[in-house]
Motif scaffolding. Structure first.
Motif, PDB file in Angstrom:
ATOM      1  N   ARG A 240       0.820  -1.214   0.000  1.00 31.95           N
ATOM      2  CA  ARG A 240       0.000   0.000   0.000  1.00 31.95           C
ATOM      3  C   ARG A 240       0.857   1.268   0.000  1.00 31.95           C
ATOM      4  O   ARG A 240       0.565   2.226  -0.715  1.00 31.95           O
ATOM      5  N   LEU A 241       1.914   1.302   0.800  1.00 31.26           N
ATOM      6  CA  LEU A 241       2.704   2.525   0.936  1.00 31.26           C
ATOM      7  C   LEU A 241       3.549   2.823  -0.299  1.00 31.26           C
ATOM      8  O   LEU A 241       4.216   3.860  -0.347  1.00 31.26           O
ATOM      9  N   LEU A 242       3.504   1.924  -1.279  1.00 32.81           N
ATOM     10  CA  LEU A 242       4.191   2.182  -2.546  1.00 32.81           C
ATOM     11  C   LEU A 242       3.213   2.596  -3.639  1.00 32.81           C
ATOM     12  O   LEU A 242       3.601   2.721  -4.798  1.00 32.81           O
ATOM     13  N   THR A 243       1.959   2.814  -3.269  1.00 31.69           N
ATOM     14  CA  THR A 243       0.959   3.257  -4.250  1.00 31.69           C
ATOM     15  C   THR A 243       0.886   4.774  -4.257  1.00 31.69           C
ATOM     16  O   THR A 243       1.387   5.451  -3.357  1.00 31.69           O
ATOM     17  N   ILE A 244       0.217   5.317  -5.258  1.00 28.66           N
ATOM     18  CA  ILE A 244       0.238   6.761  -5.484  1.00 28.66           C
ATOM     19  C   ILE A 244      -0.327   7.562  -4.316  1.00 28.66           C
ATOM     20  O   ILE A 244       0.113   8.686  -4.058  1.00 28.66           O
ATOM     21  N   ASN A 245      -1.262   7.015  -3.575  1.00 31.80           N
ATOM     22  CA  ASN A 245      -1.881   7.783  -2.509  1.00 31.80           C
ATOM     23  C   ASN A 245      -0.987   7.975  -1.291  1.00 31.80           C
ATOM     24  O   ASN A 245      -1.256   8.848  -0.464  1.00 31.80           O
ATOM     25  N   TYR A 246       0.063   7.171  -1.172  1.00 31.44           N
ATOM     26  CA  TYR A 246       0.907   7.224   0.019  1.00 31.44           C
ATOM     27  C   TYR A 246       2.401   7.354  -0.284  1.00 31.44           C
ATOM     28  O   TYR A 246       3.135   7.965   0.493  1.00 31.44           O
ATOM     29  N   ALA A 247       2.855   6.786  -1.378  1.00 35.48           N
ATOM     30  CA  ALA A 247       4.287   6.772  -1.682  1.00 35.48           C
ATOM     31  C   ALA A 247       4.907   8.165  -1.728  1.00 35.48           C
ATOM     32  O   ALA A 247       6.009   8.368  -1.198  1.00 35.48           O
ATOM     33  N   PRO A 248       4.258   9.159  -2.346  1.00 34.12           N
ATOM     34  CA  PRO A 248       4.895  10.480  -2.384  1.00 34.12           C
ATOM     35  C   PRO A 248       5.112  11.088  -1.005  1.00 34.12           C
ATOM     36  O   PRO A 248       5.960  11.972  -0.845  1.00 34.12           O
ATOM     37  N   GLU A 249       4.368  10.618  -0.017  1.00 35.70           N
ATOM     38  CA  GLU A 249       4.522  11.154   1.332  1.00 35.70           C
ATOM     39  C   GLU A 249       5.703  10.545   2.072  1.00 35.70           C
ATOM     40  O   GLU A 249       6.398  11.240   2.813  1.00 35.70           O
ATOM     41  N   GLY A 300     -10.096   0.882   7.679  1.00 37.11           N
ATOM     42  CA  GLY A 300     -11.009   1.969   7.957  1.00 37.11           C
ATOM     43  C   GLY A 300     -10.508   3.251   7.321  1.00 37.11           C
ATOM     44  O   GLY A 300      -9.734   3.231   6.356  1.00 37.11           O
ATOM     45  N   ASP A 301     -10.957   4.385   7.853  1.00 37.16           N
ATOM     46  CA  ASP A 301     -10.527   5.673   7.325  1.00 37.16           C
ATOM     47  C   ASP A 301      -9.011   5.810   7.425  1.00 37.16           C
ATOM     48  O   ASP A 301      -8.432   5.655   8.502  1.00 37.16           O
ATOM     49  N   ILE A 302      -8.367   6.125   6.322  1.00 40.55           N
ATOM     50  CA  ILE A 302      -6.935   6.383   6.315  1.00 40.55           C
ATOM     51  C   ILE A 302      -6.671   7.514   5.328  1.00 40.55           C
ATOM     52  O   ILE A 302      -7.232   7.540   4.235  1.00 40.55           O
ATOM     53  N   HIS A 303      -5.848   8.442   5.742  1.00 44.10           N
ATOM     54  CA  HIS A 303      -5.471   9.569   4.895  1.00 44.10           C
ATOM     55  C   HIS A 303      -3.962   9.531   4.666  1.00 44.10           C
ATOM     56  O   HIS A 303      -3.214   9.037   5.513  1.00 44.10           O
ATOM     57  N   PRO A 304      -3.503  10.053   3.535  1.00 49.81           N
ATOM     58  CA  PRO A 304      -2.065   9.987   3.239  1.00 49.81           C
ATOM     59  C   PRO A 304      -1.179  10.555   4.328  1.00 49.81           C
ATOM     60  O   PRO A 304      -0.087  10.034   4.568  1.00 49.81           O
ATOM     61  N   TYR A 305      -1.631  11.595   5.022  1.00 47.03           N
ATOM     62  CA  TYR A 305      -0.749  12.195   6.024  1.00 47.03           C
ATOM     63  C   TYR A 305      -0.550  11.305   7.246  1.00 47.03           C
ATOM     64  O   TYR A 305       0.349  11.552   8.061  1.00 47.03           O
ATOM     65  N   VAL A 348      12.293   3.141  -6.890  1.00 52.94           N
ATOM     66  CA  VAL A 348      11.163   3.726  -6.160  1.00 52.94           C
ATOM     67  C   VAL A 348      10.948   5.177  -6.573  1.00 52.94           C
ATOM     68  O   VAL A 348       9.823   5.605  -6.861  1.00 52.94           O
ATOM     69  N   THR A 349      12.030   5.947  -6.620  1.00 52.63           N
ATOM     70  CA  THR A 349      11.922   7.359  -6.990  1.00 52.63           C
ATOM     71  C   THR A 349      11.385   7.517  -8.413  1.00 52.63           C
ATOM     72  O   THR A 349      10.490   8.339  -8.666  1.00 52.63           O
ATOM     73  N   SER A 420      -8.415  20.024   5.949  1.00 53.05           N
ATOM     74  CA  SER A 420      -8.103  19.040   6.983  1.00 53.05           C
ATOM     75  C   SER A 420      -7.146  17.947   6.558  1.00 53.05           C
ATOM     76  O   SER A 420      -6.593  17.262   7.418  1.00 53.05           O
ATOM     77  N   PHE A 421      -6.964  17.725   5.268  1.00 53.65           N
ATOM     78  CA  PHE A 421      -6.200  16.575   4.804  1.00 53.65           C
ATOM     79  C   PHE A 421      -4.987  17.050   4.004  1.00 53.65           C
ATOM     80  O   PHE A 421      -5.021  17.067   2.777  1.00 53.65           O
ATOM     81  N   PRO A 422      -3.912  17.467   4.675  1.00 52.38           N
ATOM     82  CA  PRO A 422      -2.763  18.035   3.950  1.00 52.38           C
ATOM     83  C   PRO A 422      -2.096  17.015   3.042  1.00 52.38           C
ATOM     84  O   PRO A 422      -2.066  15.819   3.328  1.00 52.38           O
ATOM     85  N   ILE A 423      -1.553  17.521   1.950  1.00 56.70           N
ATOM     86  CA  ILE A 423      -0.857  16.710   0.963  1.00 56.70           C
ATOM     87  C   ILE A 423       0.488  17.363   0.681  1.00 56.70           C
ATOM     88  O   ILE A 423       0.561  18.568   0.439  1.00 56.70           O
ATOM     89  N   SER A 424       1.565  16.590   0.715  1.00 48.58           N
ATOM     90  CA  SER A 424       2.889  17.160   0.447  1.00 48.58           C
ATOM     91  C   SER A 424       3.228  17.039  -1.032  1.00 48.58           C
ATOM     92  O   SER A 424       2.658  16.235  -1.762  1.00 48.58           O
ATOM     93  N   GLY A 425       4.181  17.864  -1.458  1.00 49.83           N
ATOM     94  CA  GLY A 425       4.670  17.785  -2.827  1.00 49.83           C
ATOM     95  C   GLY A 425       3.734  18.417  -3.836  1.00 49.83           C
ATOM     96  O   GLY A 425       2.728  19.051  -3.491  1.00 49.83           O
ATOM     97  N   PRO A 426       4.033  18.242  -5.125  1.00 53.46           N
ATOM     98  CA  PRO A 426       3.214  18.816  -6.196  1.00 53.46           C
ATOM     99  C   PRO A 426       1.936  18.015  -6.443  1.00 53.46           C
ATOM    100  O   PRO A 426       1.731  16.949  -5.855  1.00 53.46           O
ATOM    101  N   VAL A 427       1.094  18.528  -7.329  1.00 53.91           N
ATOM    102  CA  VAL A 427      -0.146  17.837  -7.702  1.00 53.91           C
ATOM    103  C   VAL A 427       0.182  16.763  -8.742  1.00 53.91           C
ATOM    104  O   VAL A 427       0.837  17.054  -9.746  1.00 53.91           O
ATOM    105  N   PRO A 428      -0.242  15.514  -8.534  1.00 57.19           N
ATOM    106  CA  PRO A 428       0.039  14.457  -9.515  1.00 57.19           C
ATOM    107  C   PRO A 428      -0.629  14.737 -10.854  1.00 57.19           C
ATOM    108  O   PRO A 428      -1.598  15.497 -10.940  1.00 57.19           O
ATOM    109  N   SER A 429      -0.130  14.079 -11.883  1.00 49.73           N
ATOM    110  CA  SER A 429      -0.689  14.266 -13.216  1.00 49.73           C
ATOM    111  C   SER A 429      -1.722  13.204 -13.562  1.00 49.73           C
ATOM    112  O   SER A 429      -2.326  13.260 -14.623  1.00 49.73           O
TER     113      SER A 429
END
Length: 570
Positions: A240-249, A300-305, A348-349, A420-429
């Motif tokens: 999961r942590l290597l998918t787009i919703n979490y990996a950039p964080e 359950g509820d999980i957010h990238p941050y 990974v990068t 409420s749900f901060p996201i780091s880095g740029p906006v994905p394409s």
């Protein structure tokens, strides 16, 4: 300041409903605002100070485990993890939680170093305070502390068990004292517990913020609709942590941390570490493994941050791996191991950058150039060991790992965000939860996903709210805590959120709401339907809104319907 509202953690100045977390973080911010006045600076400066203190404690703790260089790298990696740098400049309890975790770990290490039960009990007390940040999530460090002290603490096994039992009692004291006050206060004398069905903090703890987070089940009042189903979906897995919703964080340093974990396990089995080093090693291993497992498999509820939970143990294990490869660089096997690890991090990068194709194309090229050059020098080892060339290759390898996450950090700290749900880095394409949150936090969309950001304040409506007689408990009501908060900030008047944070709570019930209106305790209702169309609003919330629409006159102001709750329909 309403001290009762502060003690319980009310979400509105009318003291109607609490936030869906304990209030320790709010106490810190309230003190800052009380001293310096309300401003972005007075709210965000404490977060930044917490971040600085966290990094310092990580550095001090790592000094007990390895060299000054290793401790410095551990601190740098905490800062260079994009999600942590984001959280250290965002109004959220996680910055305080990370600080308390770092402090608890430091006190445990001091306890082992000095054979001091007092430091152990202080660590337990700090973990008890941490519970008042985010409830059971705050105790994810507890198994690591218990395992490390039981295995490598001071004294014989029986005395260690006894001290751990005393520490457990000490840890329970802070939350028990606060919960007792809340639960024994008559419901009529305190706000409704946000996020609960039965107005109980215990239900909130075990339900919505407990099993609800882990399992997604609605037991004990937990209501966790699958937000963005089909985008995030049921993605719980080891990857999961290597998918787009979490990996950039957070994923940038995961390969290094896993290698560091292997090195630590080998050191423990070979019994070449001191007792103190062994305690730190086991502490970090269990902490990392527990957090990684929870983040990977919770349904359950999980957010990238949430991935900031992994930052401290991941950074310390990564620093240990980097230090090990550096001090063993004269050995061919370690140079080749460093080359393989560099290529794995490059993989990974590069994978993450495929989701950001419109962002800084030079960064990917530079990273690949440095990583491939370093891997070639270290992996081929042509001509044997050459000190300067090998040292340069190690520097290039580390630079290739750090460059892109550093740029993500720069992007995060230079981009204002709201909601409420901060996201780091740029906006994905490409389409993803990560992209949706990033867009709504930055682009001021008005029509979608208002739960996380709230809808823009209409100046004319704000002006009318300010004109409500001061004896009204709430100048206005609306749906969604973000919407209510924006009008509270704009007007300085109390604004109630019907249904709590995301309209799912059963507060206020329809009969109580009718009584508030009859007693002229509420001025206006601001109809902001975006959240009602998207969120899982409770039947009670919809009943209250329907009654308002059927009973009171409204006017449209810049596309928003404003109901005057003192003027019934004729």
């Amino acid at each position: 300041m309403d001290w009762a509202a502060l003690l319980i953690g009310s979400a509105d100045a009318g003291n109607g409903l609490t936030v869906d977390k304990p209030p320790l973080h709010l106490w810190v911010l309230a003190l800052s605002v009380k001293v310096f006045g309300l401003s972005s600076w007075s709210v965000l400066a404490p977060q930044a100070l917490m971040g600085m203190a966290t990094v310092f404690l990580v550095y001090r703790s790592a000094l007990f485990w390895g060299s000054t260089r290793q401790a410095f790298v551990a601190g740098v990696l905490v800062v260079f993890t994009p999600v942590t740098s984001m959280m250290f400049r965002f109004n959220n309890p996680d910055a305080l939680l990370l600080l308390l975790w770092a402090l608890a770990a430091f006190l445990l290490i001091k306890s082992a170093e000095r054979s001091s039960a007092r430091h152990l009990y202080l660590a337990a007390f700090v973990l008890g305070l941490a519970f008042l940040c985010k409830q059971f999530q705050s105790w994810i460090l507890v198994p690591a502390v218990a395992a490390a002290f039981l295995a490598f603490g001071f004294g014989n096994l029986a005395s260690r068990l006894q001290r751990l039992m005393v520490a457990a009692v000490v840890m329970i004291l802070p939350p028990a004292a606060w919960i007792t006050v809340v639960e024994l206060t008559p419901a009529s004398a305190r706000p409704w517990i946000g996020g609960s069905v039965s107005n109980s903090f215990l239900e909130l703890t075990f339900g919505y913020n407990g099993f609800g987070r882990l399992t997604g089940q609605a037991g004990l009042g937990a209501t966790n609709p699958k937000d963005f189903e089909g985008v995030v979906g049921y993605d719980a897995s080891f990857l999961r942590l290597l998918t787009i919703n979490y990996a950039p964080e957070v994923a940038w340093f995961l390969p290094v941390a896993f290698v560091g974990a292997v090195i630590v396990v080998a050191g423990l089995f070979r019994s070449k570490l001191s007792r103190l080093q062994s305690l730190i090693s086991l502490l970090l291993l269990v902490w990392f493994a527990t957090t990684f497992a929870v983040l990977s498999f919770m349904t359950g509820d999980i957010h990238p941050y949430y991935t900031c939970m992994l930052a401290i143990p991941m950074s310390c294990l990564s620093a240990h791996a980097i230090e090990t490869f550096w001090v063993s660089r004269t050995r061919t096997s370690f140079r080749r191991g460093a080359a393989l690890l560099t290529l794995l991090c490059l993989l990974v990068t590069s994978g993450i950058l495929t989701w950001f194709q419109e962002w800084q194309p030079w960064a990917g090229f530079t990273t690949k150039s440095m990583a491939l050059a370093a891997a070639a020098i270290l992996g081929l080892s042509l001509g044997g060991y050459r000190p300067r060339t090998t040292a340069l290759a190690h520097v290039l390898a580390v630079a290739s790992i750090l460059l892109v996450p550093f740029l993500f950090v720069v992007e995060s700290v230079t981009t204002p965000q709201q909601g409420s749900f901060p996201i780091s880095g740029p906006v994905p394409s490409i389409e993803s939860w990560h992209r949706r949150d990033a867009e709504q936090l930055r682009l001021n969309e008005k029509s979608k996903y208002s739960e996380a950001r709230g809808e823009p304040v209409i100046p004319q409506i704000a002006s009318q709210i300010e004109g409500v007689p001061p004896d009204a408990t709430w100048a206005a009501v609306t749906t969604g805590s973000q919407n209510a908060a924006l009008y509270q900030l704009a007007t300085g008047r109390a604004v109630m959120s019907i249904g709590g944070f995301s309209t799912g709570d059963v507060y206020p019930n329809l009969n109580d709401f009718k009584l508030y209106v009859a007693n002229k305790e509420i001025g206006y209702y601001i109809h902001q339907p975006g959240i009602l169309e998207w969120a899982a609003a409770s039947p009670n919330t919809r009943a209250v809104v329907s009654w308002i629409e059927a009973t009171f006159a409204s006017e449209e102001v810049d596309g928003v319907r404003l109901f005057d709750l003192t003027r019934p329909l004729e």
